[in-house]
Enzyme design. Structure first.
Site, PDB file in Angstrom:
ATOM      1  N   ASP A   8       2.728  -7.142  -9.123  1.00 59.70           N
ATOM      2  CA  ASP A   8       2.093  -5.993  -9.757  1.00 59.70           C
ATOM      3  C   ASP A   8       2.679  -4.748  -9.066  1.00 59.70           C
ATOM      4  O   ASP A   8       3.236  -4.854  -7.966  1.00 59.70           O
ATOM      5  CB  ASP A   8       0.580  -6.067  -9.553  1.00 59.70           C
ATOM      6  CG  ASP A   8      -0.112  -4.779  -9.924  1.00 59.70           C
ATOM      7  OD1 ASP A   8       0.120  -4.291 -11.044  1.00 59.70           O
ATOM      8  OD2 ASP A   8      -0.878  -4.246  -9.090  1.00 59.70           O
ATOM      9  N   ASP A  10       1.147  -1.001  -9.399  1.00 57.30           N
ATOM     10  CA  ASP A  10       0.186   0.033  -8.988  1.00 57.30           C
ATOM     11  C   ASP A  10      -0.891  -0.550  -8.085  1.00 57.30           C
ATOM     12  O   ASP A  10      -1.632  -1.447  -8.479  1.00 57.30           O
ATOM     13  CB  ASP A  10      -0.429   0.685 -10.224  1.00 57.30           C
ATOM     14  CG  ASP A  10       0.646   1.360 -11.049  1.00 57.30           C
ATOM     15  OD1 ASP A  10       1.420   2.128 -10.460  1.00 57.30           O
ATOM     16  OD2 ASP A  10       0.733   1.096 -12.260  1.00 57.30           O
TER      17      ASP A  10
HETATM   18  C1  XBP Z   1      -1.915  -0.075 -13.652  1.00 61.36           C
HETATM   19  C2  XBP Z   1      -2.497   0.843 -14.607  1.00 61.36           C
HETATM   20  C3  XBP Z   1      -1.676   1.906 -15.157  1.00 61.36           C
HETATM   21  C4  XBP Z   1      -1.424   3.108 -14.309  1.00 61.36           C
HETATM   22  C5  XBP Z   1      -0.879   4.209 -15.164  1.00 61.36           C
HETATM   23  O1  XBP Z   1      -2.648  -1.299 -13.638  1.00 61.36           O
HETATM   24  O2  XBP Z   1      -3.617   0.705 -14.996  1.00 61.36           O
HETATM   25  O3  XBP Z   1      -2.375   2.384 -16.255  1.00 61.36           O
HETATM   26  O4  XBP Z   1      -2.646   3.555 -13.762  1.00 61.36           O
HETATM   27  O5  XBP Z   1       0.294   3.859 -15.785  1.00 61.36           O
HETATM   28  P1  XBP Z   1      -2.041  -2.593 -12.958  1.00 61.36           P
HETATM   29  P2  XBP Z   1       0.705   4.487 -17.218  1.00 61.36           P
HETATM   30  O6  XBP Z   1      -1.736  -2.254 -11.536  1.00 61.36           O
HETATM   31  O7  XBP Z   1      -3.157  -3.612 -13.028  1.00 61.36           O
HETATM   32  O8  XBP Z   1      -0.836  -3.017 -13.760  1.00 61.36           O
HETATM   33  O9  XBP Z   1       0.137   5.853 -17.290  1.00 61.36           O
HETATM   34  O10 XBP Z   1       2.216   4.493 -17.227  1.00 61.36           O
HETATM   35  O11 XBP Z   1       0.127   3.591 -18.284  1.00 61.36           O
HETATM   36 MG    MG Z   2      -2.513  -2.997  -9.704  1.00 63.07          MG
END
Ligand code: XBP
Ligand code: MG
Length: 239
Positions: A8, A10
């Site tokens: 993952d 973020d």
């Molecule tokens: C990541 C997210 C994303 C980011 C924003 O979740 O929820 O929406 O916050 O990215 P995970 P975008 O780590 O579970 O994949 O604005 O590019 O959508």
């Molecule tokens: Mg995440």
């Protein structure tokens, strides 16, 4: 046997939510003349919905007092946010979390495949990898499964299923690294084993089904992760 790691992005590779996405959303709101500001706490609540466009839409359902935006306006606002985010990480403002670079180096040295399974937009991933691991590092990853490439985002399993297809590996030979309950549900839904590293936004979430919940990847090396997978009880093991 573990043959690939699927990361993952973020919250797992870096604290991008608090220090990257949140800041970029606020800059895009300001640039668009919208009087919205997502503070650290508000943003934490909004993280229950994955995907930036989906998060803006969700915010508006919570705030009927604010100006409505249609899907085209949300997409344009989100595009501006993505540009802001890429600028920010390219300037090196969001470092990798502890242990991430070392684990990636170990996995490469051991001949494992690397991949990404994330909800965020592909350009954000490339920018972060290149800024933190060095120019061209995005190419180390056999698959970068990101954003709208699947119709339904985490916690749905679609993004992990998509990444597995591209790797050409069964779920049982791939370990997912995640930071959130939505991420664990997505990875487990696709049949993967998953190890969690928590952060301040996710610490109190429900990680049932994960092989281990750690403070950071600094606590483990590749051989420890591999043995966690081998030790998974058959009923817990991914198929
Ligand atoms: C990541 C997210 C994303 C980011 C924003 O979740 O929820 O929406 O916050 O990215 P995970 P975008 O780590 O579970 O994949 O604005 O590019 O959508
Ligand atoms: Mg995440």
């Amino acid at each position: 046997m573990v043959r690939a790691l699927l990361f993952d992005v973020d919250g797992t590779l870096a604290d991008t939510e608090r220090d990257g996405h949140r800041i970029a959303f606020n800059l895009a709101f300001r640039d668009a003349g919208l009087p919205w500001e997502w503070d650290v706490r508000t943003y934490g609540d909004l993280l229950s919905v994955t995907g930036g466009k989906e998060r803006i839409r969700h915010f508006l359902t919570l705030r009927p007092d604010l100006e409505r935006l249609d899907d085209a306006a949300i997409a344009a606002l989100h595009g501006a946010k993505t540009r802001r985010y890429v600028e920010l990480v390219t300037r090196g403002q969001v470092p990798l979390r502890a242990g991430v670079a070392r684990l990636i180096a170990e996995a490469r040295a051991a001949g494992l495949q690397l991949g990404i399974a994330t909800t965020t937009s592909p350009e954000n991933v490339t920018a972060l990898l290149d800024a933190t691991l060095g120019p061209g590092a995005a190419k180390w990853f056999a698959v970068i499964a990101a954003g709208d490439v699947v119709p339904v985002k985490k916690p749905a399993p679609d993004i992990y299923t998509y990444a597995l297809d591209r790797l050409g590996l069964p779920a049982s030979s791939v370990l997912a690294l995640e930071d959130s309950e939505n991420g664990v549900r997505s990875a487990r839904g696709a049949g993967l084993n998953v190890v969690v590293t928590v952060n301040d936004y996710t610490r109190d979430q429900d990680f049932r089904g994960a092989l281990a919940v750690l403070e950071s990847l600094d606590e483990v090396d590749l051989s420890r992760l591999t043995s966690l997978c081998s030790a998974a009880a058959p009923e817990d093991a991914a198929t």
